[in-house]
Design a protein around this motif. Structure first.
Motif, mmCIF file in Angstrom:
data_model
loop_
_atom_site.group_PDB
_atom_site.id
_atom_site.type_symbol
_atom_site.label_atom_id
_atom_site.label_comp_id
_atom_site.label_asym_id
_atom_site.label_seq_id
_atom_site.Cartn_x
_atom_site.Cartn_y
_atom_site.Cartn_z
ATOM 1 N N PHE A 199 -36.308 36.471 -30.439
ATOM 2 C CA PHE A 199 -35.119 37.278 -30.695
ATOM 3 C C PHE A 199 -35.379 38.226 -31.867
ATOM 4 N N ALA A 200 -35.069 39.472 -31.675
ATOM 5 C CA ALA A 200 -35.256 40.465 -32.737
ATOM 6 C C ALA A 200 -34.208 41.559 -32.592
ATOM 7 N N THR A 201 -33.565 41.905 -33.702
ATOM 8 C CA THR A 201 -32.581 42.988 -33.718
ATOM 9 C C THR A 201 -32.860 43.874 -34.927
ATOM 10 N N LEU A 202 -32.864 45.177 -34.717
ATOM 11 C CA LEU A 202 -33.050 46.092 -35.842
ATOM 12 C C LEU A 202 -31.956 45.854 -36.883
ATOM 13 N N PRO A 203 -32.306 45.937 -38.168
ATOM 14 C CA PRO A 203 -31.338 45.588 -39.225
ATOM 15 C C PRO A 203 -30.000 46.300 -39.107
ATOM 16 N N GLU A 204 -30.006 47.576 -38.760
ATOM 17 C CA GLU A 204 -28.751 48.336 -38.723
ATOM 18 C C GLU A 204 -27.862 47.976 -37.542
ATOM 19 N N TYR A 205 -28.367 47.164 -36.597
ATOM 20 C CA TYR A 205 -27.570 46.777 -35.437
ATOM 21 C C TYR A 205 -27.198 45.300 -35.454
ATOM 22 N N ARG A 206 -27.490 44.604 -36.559
ATOM 23 C CA ARG A 206 -27.174 43.191 -36.638
ATOM 24 C C ARG A 206 -25.685 42.970 -36.871
ATOM 25 N N GLY A 207 -25.225 41.771 -36.504
ATOM 26 C CA GLY A 207 -23.825 41.434 -36.687
ATOM 27 C C GLY A 207 -22.914 41.930 -35.591
ATOM 28 N N LYS A 208 -23.478 42.441 -34.500
ATOM 29 C CA LYS A 208 -22.684 42.970 -33.391
ATOM 30 C C LYS A 208 -22.801 42.126 -32.124
ATOM 31 N N GLY A 209 -23.442 40.972 -32.249
ATOM 32 C CA GLY A 209 -23.482 40.049 -31.129
ATOM 33 C C GLY A 209 -24.599 40.262 -30.143
ATOM 34 N N ALA A 210 -25.619 41.025 -30.519
ATOM 35 C CA ALA A 210 -26.704 41.309 -29.576
ATOM 36 C C ALA A 210 -27.436 40.040 -29.158
ATOM 37 N N ALA A 211 -27.705 39.146 -30.113
ATOM 38 C CA ALA A 211 -28.443 37.920 -29.776
ATOM 39 C C ALA A 211 -27.667 37.075 -28.780
ATOM 40 N N GLY A 212 -26.364 36.962 -28.962
ATOM 41 C CA GLY A 212 -25.551 36.199 -28.030
ATOM 42 C C GLY A 212 -25.531 36.827 -26.646
#
Length: 279
Positions: A199-212
């Motif tokens: 799992f990897a999300t660019l820092p500016e897109y974190r906290g928006k539920g992408a991993a879920g």
């Protein structure tokens, strides 16, 4: 530092090297029992590694226990929906068996359990898609940005290509045309299980539920296959990832102490699992 090597010991698949400072029996061939346990031990001893690590079905555990391996985590019905899978470890240096930050690891688990029944926050703005060979360059770039070091060479396009053509399905989230988050489902069709990982999300897109969102999409894909159990090996000090799996209905299976080198240091990892197949 170069990624650790993946080799065959007999017909079994083993990763070893100085990056993770360990031997990892990734895929056991039953025909290699019982000798494989001794061969793993000798490989670790000869190279001076501080940890030996093996993923094995329940019926194989006695061969490793006789050499001092202990199970740090287990996943019920992981092996063909019939018996548990065990994550067994032997510490060649006992100092490695003691995590430096047990207080934080405990707090992460406590918070994950508290939030297990809360809803997953998701923006819903971006669709999850299965990635193809044409996405490999941007996938490697994403992993290179998020992970300065990683236990497998996910920054290498050729490694990703080999994985995609073999047994790994990659999924991604795009913002417009930019890949901003990704994860993979490593399928073991013999065991009828799959690891949800990378799992990897660019820092500016974190906290928006992408991993879920990624996890849900991968579970749906697993449901279309002959997969009974899904699991993950998540960074034990990561509040975010442990909460993602807890909220998704996964159960905690144990902690692997100082197991995996990520971002330049050895980290403890939590095993989470979920039954998704019908038997």
């Amino acid at each position: 530092m170069q990624p650790d090597s993946i080799i065959h010991v007999g017909n079994s698949v083993v990763q070893h090297g100085p990056s993770n400072d360990r031997v990892y029996l990734m895929k056991l061939d039953p025909d290699d029992l019982p000798e494989i346990a001794h061969e793993i031990y000798e490989l670790g001893r000869q190279n001076g590694y501080t940890k030996l690590f093996a993923k094995v079905p329940a019926y194989a555990t006695s061969h490793f226990a006789s050499l001092g391996f202990v199970d740090e985590a287990r996943v019920p019905l992981m092996h063909k929906g019939e018996c548990a899978g065990y994550f067994m470890s032997k510490y060649m240096d006992q100092r490695r068996s003691i995590p430096e930050n047990m207080e934080r690891i405990s707090k992460v688990l406590e918070q994950a359990e508290r939030k297990a029944t809360t809803s997953q926050r998701a923006s819903g703005e971006n669709e999850v898609v299965r990635l193809r060979l044409g996405n490999l360059d941007e996938l490697a770039a994403l992993y290179s940005t998020v992970f300065k070091t990683y236990p497998f060479p996910v920054h290498d396009v050729e490694f990703l290509k080999e994985s995609m053509l073999a047994d790994t399905a990659f999924f991604g989230v795009f913002s417009d045309t930019k890949l901003v988050a990704a994860a993979s489902m490593e399928m073991d069709m013999e065991w009828q299980c799959a690891e949800m990982t990378d799992f990897a999300t660019l820092p500016e897109y974190r906290g928006k539920g992408a991993a879920g969102q990624l996890l849900t999409s991968m579970e749906n894909a697993a449901g279309d296959l002959d997969i009974n159990t899904v699991y993950t090996i998540a960074r034990a000090e990561s509040f975010g990832m442990n909460i993602v799996f807890s909220r998704a209905g996964y159960s905690f299976g144990g902690t692997l102490h100082n197991n995996t080198q990520i971002a330049g240091k050895l980290e403890s990892m939590n095993v989470w699992f979920k039954q998704v197949g019908t038997r």
